[in-house]
Design a protein around this motif. Structure first.
Motif, mmCIF file in Angstrom:
data_model
loop_
_atom_site.group_PDB
_atom_site.id
_atom_site.type_symbol
_atom_site.label_atom_id
_atom_site.label_comp_id
_atom_site.label_asym_id
_atom_site.label_seq_id
_atom_site.Cartn_x
_atom_site.Cartn_y
_atom_site.Cartn_z
ATOM 1 N N TYR A 4 5.284 8.688 -6.725
ATOM 2 C CA TYR A 4 3.971 8.730 -7.349
ATOM 3 C C TYR A 4 3.615 7.299 -7.736
ATOM 4 O O TYR A 4 4.472 6.550 -8.185
ATOM 5 C CB TYR A 4 3.979 9.626 -8.594
ATOM 6 N N ASN A 5 2.363 6.941 -7.571
ATOM 7 C CA ASN A 5 1.914 5.599 -7.918
ATOM 8 C C ASN A 5 0.935 5.660 -9.081
ATOM 9 O O ASN A 5 0.278 6.673 -9.300
ATOM 10 C CB ASN A 5 1.249 4.931 -6.709
ATOM 11 N N GLY A 6 0.838 4.552 -9.788
ATOM 12 C CA GLY A 6 -0.097 4.497 -10.895
ATOM 13 C C GLY A 6 -0.296 3.078 -11.362
ATOM 14 O O GLY A 6 0.246 2.128 -10.797
ATOM 15 N N TYR A 9 -6.297 0.577 -15.790
ATOM 16 C CA TYR A 9 -7.710 0.650 -15.423
ATOM 17 C C TYR A 9 -8.160 -0.545 -14.591
ATOM 18 O O TYR A 9 -8.887 -0.407 -13.614
ATOM 19 C CB TYR A 9 -8.533 0.765 -16.707
ATOM 20 N N SER A 11 -6.211 -2.584 -12.815
ATOM 21 C CA SER A 11 -5.271 -2.790 -11.701
ATOM 22 C C SER A 11 -4.386 -4.024 -11.840
ATOM 23 O O SER A 11 -3.735 -4.417 -10.880
ATOM 24 C CB SER A 11 -5.999 -2.834 -10.352
ATOM 25 N N ARG A 14 0.626 -2.243 -11.897
ATOM 26 C CA ARG A 14 0.854 -1.183 -10.918
ATOM 27 C C ARG A 14 2.319 -0.774 -11.010
ATOM 28 O O ARG A 14 3.187 -1.596 -11.331
ATOM 29 C CB ARG A 14 0.548 -1.645 -9.484
ATOM 30 N N GLU A 16 5.470 2.314 -9.508
ATOM 31 C CA GLU A 16 5.920 3.362 -8.607
ATOM 32 C C GLU A 16 6.888 4.244 -9.386
ATOM 33 O O GLU A 16 7.715 3.738 -10.147
ATOM 34 C CB GLU A 16 6.625 2.709 -7.421
ATOM 35 N N SER A 103 -2.416 7.290 -16.423
ATOM 36 C CA SER A 103 -2.073 6.082 -15.665
ATOM 37 C C SER A 103 -1.662 6.410 -14.231
ATOM 38 O O SER A 103 -1.607 5.529 -13.375
ATOM 39 C CB SER A 103 -0.953 5.298 -16.369
ATOM 40 N N LEU A 104 -1.391 7.684 -13.941
ATOM 41 C CA LEU A 104 -1.049 8.096 -12.579
ATOM 42 C C LEU A 104 -2.293 8.068 -11.689
ATOM 43 O O LEU A 104 -3.380 8.450 -12.122
ATOM 44 C CB LEU A 104 -0.467 9.513 -12.571
ATOM 45 N N ASP A 105 -2.133 7.648 -10.438
ATOM 46 C CA ASP A 105 -3.254 7.660 -9.500
ATOM 47 C C ASP A 105 -3.704 9.091 -9.210
ATOM 48 O O ASP A 105 -4.887 9.341 -9.020
ATOM 49 C CB ASP A 105 -2.871 6.976 -8.181
ATOM 50 N N GLU A 106 -2.759 10.021 -9.143
ATOM 51 C CA GLU A 106 -3.057 11.426 -8.902
ATOM 52 C C GLU A 106 -2.368 12.278 -9.974
ATOM 53 O O GLU A 106 -1.358 12.940 -9.715
ATOM 54 C CB GLU A 106 -2.581 11.828 -7.505
#
Length: 139
Positions: A4-6, A9, A11, A14, A16, A103-106
């Motif tokens: 999972y990536n994150g 706000y 960027s 970053r 993993e 903070s997670l992208d998804e």
């Protein structure tokens, strides 16, 4: 092994997250006063994960250490540029850290499993069906 990536706000930060399975992340909603203050919201949402599963891939977080309201020191890491919360951990966290949901992208990939400090839930906020509900942290 799911990854999972994150990040924050803006960027600048970053990361993993490498888990053996999605079940390894215990995502929870917390209604305590401390979480409400830090998130400036009605609750906080974090996932308890193994410290070894988290890896910064870009940037460096800023650390803030303070009393969590019960005499335990709590460290929060966030972006120094935009202020986004990334993770937190306290003296009793052991080999775990608590990753902030937003903070997670998804974030929907790791949905909440329960709610803590329900005795402090805002009166207008209903109980979420299908999750465990604890009035205190140790119930």
């Amino acid at each position: 092994m799911p990854t999972y990536n994150g990040g924050c706000y803006c960027s600048n930060i970053r990361y993993e997250l490498n888990l053996d399975s999605p079940e390894q992340a215990r995502m929870s909603i917390c209604h305590c006063t401390n979480c409400k203050k830090f998130t400036a919201s009605a609750f906080g949402i974090t996932a308890k994960i193994p410290k070894s599963a988290f890896h910064l891939t870009k940037g460096q977080t800023v650390h803030h250490v303070g009393d969590n309201g019960s005499g335990t020191q709590l460290t929060r890491e966030f972006c120094g540029a935009c202020g986004s919360g990334i993770l937190e951990y306290g003296a009793h966290a052991g080999d775990s850290i608590y990753l902030f949901y937003g903070s997670l992208d998804e974030p929907d990939a790791l949905p909440p499993k329960g709610e803590f400090f329900c005795k402090e839930r805002a009166g207008w906020l209903p109980e979420i069906p299908g999750l465990f509900h604890k009035r205190e942290i140790k119930e």
